[in-house]
Design an enzyme around this catalytic site. Structure first.
Site, PDB file in Angstrom:
ATOM      1  N   HIS A  40      44.907  41.129  40.922  1.00  0.00           N
ATOM      2  CA  HIS A  40      45.549  41.082  39.609  1.00  0.00           C
ATOM      3  C   HIS A  40      44.637  41.610  38.511  1.00  0.00           C
ATOM      4  O   HIS A  40      45.109  41.889  37.400  1.00  0.00           O
ATOM      5  CB  HIS A  40      46.040  39.658  39.294  1.00  0.00           C
ATOM      6  CG  HIS A  40      44.953  38.684  38.971  1.00  0.00           C
ATOM      7  ND1 HIS A  40      44.474  37.759  39.866  1.00  0.00           N
ATOM      8  CD2 HIS A  40      44.269  38.463  37.824  1.00  0.00           C
ATOM      9  CE1 HIS A  40      43.550  37.004  39.299  1.00  0.00           C
ATOM     10  NE2 HIS A  40      43.402  37.419  38.048  1.00  0.00           N
ATOM     11  N   ASP A  98      46.292  38.374  46.942  1.00  0.00           N
ATOM     12  CA  ASP A  98      45.662  38.731  45.667  1.00  0.00           C
ATOM     13  C   ASP A  98      44.232  39.198  45.926  1.00  0.00           C
ATOM     14  O   ASP A  98      43.305  38.392  45.942  1.00  0.00           O
ATOM     15  CB  ASP A  98      45.679  37.533  44.717  1.00  0.00           C
ATOM     16  CG  ASP A  98      45.128  37.866  43.330  1.00  0.00           C
ATOM     17  OD1 ASP A  98      44.894  39.059  43.054  1.00  0.00           O
ATOM     18  OD2 ASP A  98      44.936  36.929  42.529  1.00  0.00           O
ATOM     19  N   SER A 143      38.142  35.617  37.613  1.00  0.00           N
ATOM     20  CA  SER A 143      38.953  36.181  38.699  1.00  0.00           C
ATOM     21  C   SER A 143      38.161  37.169  39.536  1.00  0.00           C
ATOM     22  O   SER A 143      37.456  38.031  38.998  1.00  0.00           O
ATOM     23  CB  SER A 143      40.179  36.885  38.120  1.00  0.00           C
ATOM     24  OG  SER A 143      41.054  35.971  37.525  1.00  0.00           O
TER      25      SER A 143
END
Length: 314
Positions: free
Chosen positions: A143, A179, A262
């Site tokens: 992402h 992801d 992330s």
């Protein structure tokens, strides 16, 4: 999987419910050879390690090693036969100013209309192809690309050093609802190490990967925050984020994460486990200043990514 050196031991392992692989060289033999090599301190542009999967000690000799030092290495491994493999690599091991490790900040620019934005994420684990002979890659969250205008050209945040280009990524848009992203290192002046880096600058080695298990104590590193005390709550979690994306087969832990973390590394000891995806309260501090007792976070299982992309940690 358990490596053994004789068929009788293999039967014992199988009867206990594990998978046995009969290998030629024992763990003691491999460690003995590595210990012998470790006595050859101070030779620039060299590296060696035990490759458990291939049941041998791997020695890498980069450019700039004098012939006398190369002879010292050859003498140290003389008589060990296929217990050792020496590889000559056409590059040098660069100074730490250009090092790249999991946990360091990464950034990429992307444009919407006439405005240019900068995305901030975290490097996960450095990996290479399953043969160990190809290029090096960095893993991060998928992402980081899809939610940032398709940003694919990544740089190290510290020093604004170019790293390379994303060559594959997923964010809830594949069969496995995963992801992750794979970034190819393209800057020859960057040395991607098989390690993670804490915020205080200290380094932790990564030597293997595995699937997580429920209750396993874990640590996490990220460019914005760190939460070094946590445990695995589930190993096959389904989560749907606030913007509607559903991810499956995720690791769930009670570690906290923040925006910008992330892609960072989830690990236990020297074992790589997962890639940071998201959590709750991501706009609030972690650690000692974390006032939320119900912090949780989710991670892409690393062993799945390695299998899908035919990669391995080193």
């Amino acid at each position: 999987m358990v490596a053994v050196t004789d068929p009788t031991a293999a039967e014992t392992v199988r009867s206990a419910g594990a998978v046995a692989e009969v290998v030629t060289h024992s763990t003691a033999e491999l460690h003995s050879l590595k210990a012998k090599l470790d006595q050859l301190t101070g030779i620039p542009n060299t590296s060696w390690s035990i490759d458990q999967r291939r049941n041998r000690v791997e020695v890498q000799i980069y450019d700039g090693v004098p012939s006398a030092d190369r002879s010292r290495i050859d003498n140290a491994v003389s008589g060990y036969g296929d217990t050792v493999e020496i590889t000559k690599i056409s590059s040098k091991i660069e100074p730490s100013a250009y090092a790249m490790r999991g946990g360091l900040g990464i950034k990429a620019d992307w444009t919407s209309g006439s405005t240019t934005y900068t995305a901030t994420c975290t490097a996960g684990f450095n990996v290479q192809d399953a043969t160990g002979t190809g290029p090096r890659y960095m893993l991060t969250a998928g992402h980081c690309i899809t939610k940032n205008g398709g940003a694919t050209e990544w740089r190290r945040s510290s020093g604004d050093i170019p790293l390379g280009s994303a060559i594959d990524w997923r964010y809830g848009n594949d069969t496995n609802q995963s992801d992750y992203a794979v970034v190819l290192y393209e800057n020859a002046n960057v040395a991607p190490y098989g390690a993670i880096q804490y915020k205080d600058g200290s380094v932790g080695e990564i030597s293997s990967s595995a699937s997580a298990y429920e209750g396993e104590p874990v640590k996490r590193v990220g460019t914005i925050s760190q939460d070094l005390v946590g445990n695995v709550l589930a190993t096959d979690a389904t989560v749907t984020y606030d913007e509607g994306t559903t991810l499956k087969h995720m690791i769930k832990t009670d570690n906290c994460v923040m925006l910008g973390d992330s892609g960072g590394a989830l690990f236990s000891g020297e074992t790589a486990l997962g890639i940071t995806s998201g959590g709750n309260y991501v706009d609030q501090p972690c650690g000692d200043s974390d006032s939320q007792a119900d912090r949780v976070s989710w991670y892409e299982p690393l062993y799945l990514v390695l299998s899908w992309e035919d990669l391995k940690v080193y």
